[in-house]
Write a protein that holds these residues in place. Structure first.
Motif, PDB file in Angstrom:
ATOM      1  N   THR A  15      -1.285   0.055 -13.261  1.00  0.00           N
ATOM      2  CA  THR A  15      -2.547   0.264 -12.384  1.00  0.00           C
ATOM      3  C   THR A  15      -3.596   0.776 -13.601  1.00  0.00           C
ATOM      4  O   THR A  15      -3.026   1.362 -14.580  1.00  0.00           O
ATOM      5  N   LYS A  16      -4.864   0.890 -13.463  1.00  0.00           N
ATOM      6  CA  LYS A  16      -5.673   1.454 -14.374  1.00  0.00           C
ATOM      7  C   LYS A  16      -6.372   2.445 -13.633  1.00  0.00           C
ATOM      8  O   LYS A  16      -6.538   2.652 -12.498  1.00  0.00           O
ATOM      9  N   SER A  43       0.125   4.846 -13.632  1.00  0.00           N
ATOM     10  CA  SER A  43       0.178   3.495 -14.000  1.00  0.00           C
ATOM     11  C   SER A  43       1.134   2.985 -13.991  1.00  0.00           C
ATOM     12  O   SER A  43       1.536   1.783 -13.583  1.00  0.00           O
ATOM     13  N   THR A  47      -2.235   3.704  -7.299  1.00  0.00           N
ATOM     14  CA  THR A  47      -3.844   4.322  -7.224  1.00  0.00           C
ATOM     15  C   THR A  47      -3.975   5.092  -6.476  1.00  0.00           C
ATOM     16  O   THR A  47      -3.060   5.812  -5.652  1.00  0.00           O
ATOM     17  N   PRO A  48      -5.068   6.024  -6.436  1.00  0.00           N
ATOM     18  CA  PRO A  48      -5.388   7.080  -5.509  1.00  0.00           C
ATOM     19  C   PRO A  48      -5.312   6.710  -4.184  1.00  0.00           C
ATOM     20  O   PRO A  48      -5.310   7.603  -3.120  1.00  0.00           O
ATOM     21  N   GLU A  49      -5.355   5.279  -3.707  1.00  0.00           N
ATOM     22  CA  GLU A  49      -5.396   4.909  -2.276  1.00  0.00           C
ATOM     23  C   GLU A  49      -3.762   4.623  -1.774  1.00  0.00           C
ATOM     24  O   GLU A  49      -3.751   4.331  -0.749  1.00  0.00           O
ATOM     25  N   THR A  50      -2.942   4.716  -2.571  1.00  0.00           N
ATOM     26  CA  THR A  50      -1.455   4.345  -2.340  1.00  0.00           C
ATOM     27  C   THR A  50      -1.032   5.519  -1.632  1.00  0.00           C
ATOM     28  O   THR A  50      -1.138   6.507  -1.931  1.00  0.00           O
ATOM     29  N   GLN A 107      -3.727  13.298  -5.674  1.00  0.00           N
ATOM     30  CA  GLN A 107      -3.184  12.315  -4.758  1.00  0.00           C
ATOM     31  C   GLN A 107      -3.470  12.804  -3.430  1.00  0.00           C
ATOM     32  O   GLN A 107      -2.999  13.787  -3.110  1.00  0.00           O
ATOM     33  N   LYS A 128       0.872  -1.104  -0.127  1.00  0.00           N
ATOM     34  CA  LYS A 128      -0.162   0.018  -0.198  1.00  0.00           C
ATOM     35  C   LYS A 128       0.676   1.333  -0.046  1.00  0.00           C
ATOM     36  O   LYS A 128       0.352   2.388   0.049  1.00  0.00           O
TER      37      LYS A 128
END
Length: 147
Positions: free
Chosen positions: A146-147, A83, A88-91, A116, A34
């Motif tokens: 990632t997408k 990507s 991702t936005p949660e990383t 972000q 993460k």
């Protein structure tokens, strides 16, 4: 000496203390899926000489600026960068670099510009990590796009 430094750090008042992590935090999160550690230096060749294991390189000039016009990258270019480095936005992103994190902070700002949320800086940057004897590697990690 280390406890004295921690005491000094703990007595400082930061507007966002959650945005600053220390080298111990990094060492504990090296394999955390993460978390993505990002190195961005003024001297873009430093990454190849050795970096924190698992770290991806973001070149402030090539990756964060549009190469045809003198401007920041556009949303599509940012999406391609995100990507490519597997975020991702949660990383949770942790930035560090040379020159007291000068360009690492610039990179953090650009990532914030594109929405972000969980962004952090390694206190002391590249120099502190190396001075404390933490491991460095020349291996370049590959993360799934990632997408």
């Amino acid at each position: 000496m280390k406890s004295q430094q921690n005491q000094i750090m703990n007595t400082n008042k930061y507007a966002h203390p959650e945005a600053l992590v220390n080298t111990d935090w990094i060492a504990q999160h090296l394999n955390d899926p993460k978390v993505r550690i990002i190195e961005s230096n003024e001297d873009v060749s430093l990454y190849d000489t050795g970096h924190i294991p698992g770290t991806v390189h973001v070149d402030w000039h090539k990756d964060l600026n549009d190469q045809s016009i003198r401007d920041y990258l556009d949303p599509e270019q940012f999406a391609a960068l995100a990507s490519r480095i597997g975020i991702t936005p949660e990383t949770t992103l942790v930035f560090y670099g040379d020159k007291s994190n000068w360009w690492a902070c610039y990179a953090l700002w650009v990532f914030a510009l594109f929405g972000q949320k969980d962004l952090r800086i390694l206190n002391g940057g590249r120099d502190k990590w190396i001075a404390e004897g933490h491991p460095v590697t020349k291996d370049k990690p590959k993360y799934p796009e990632t997408k």
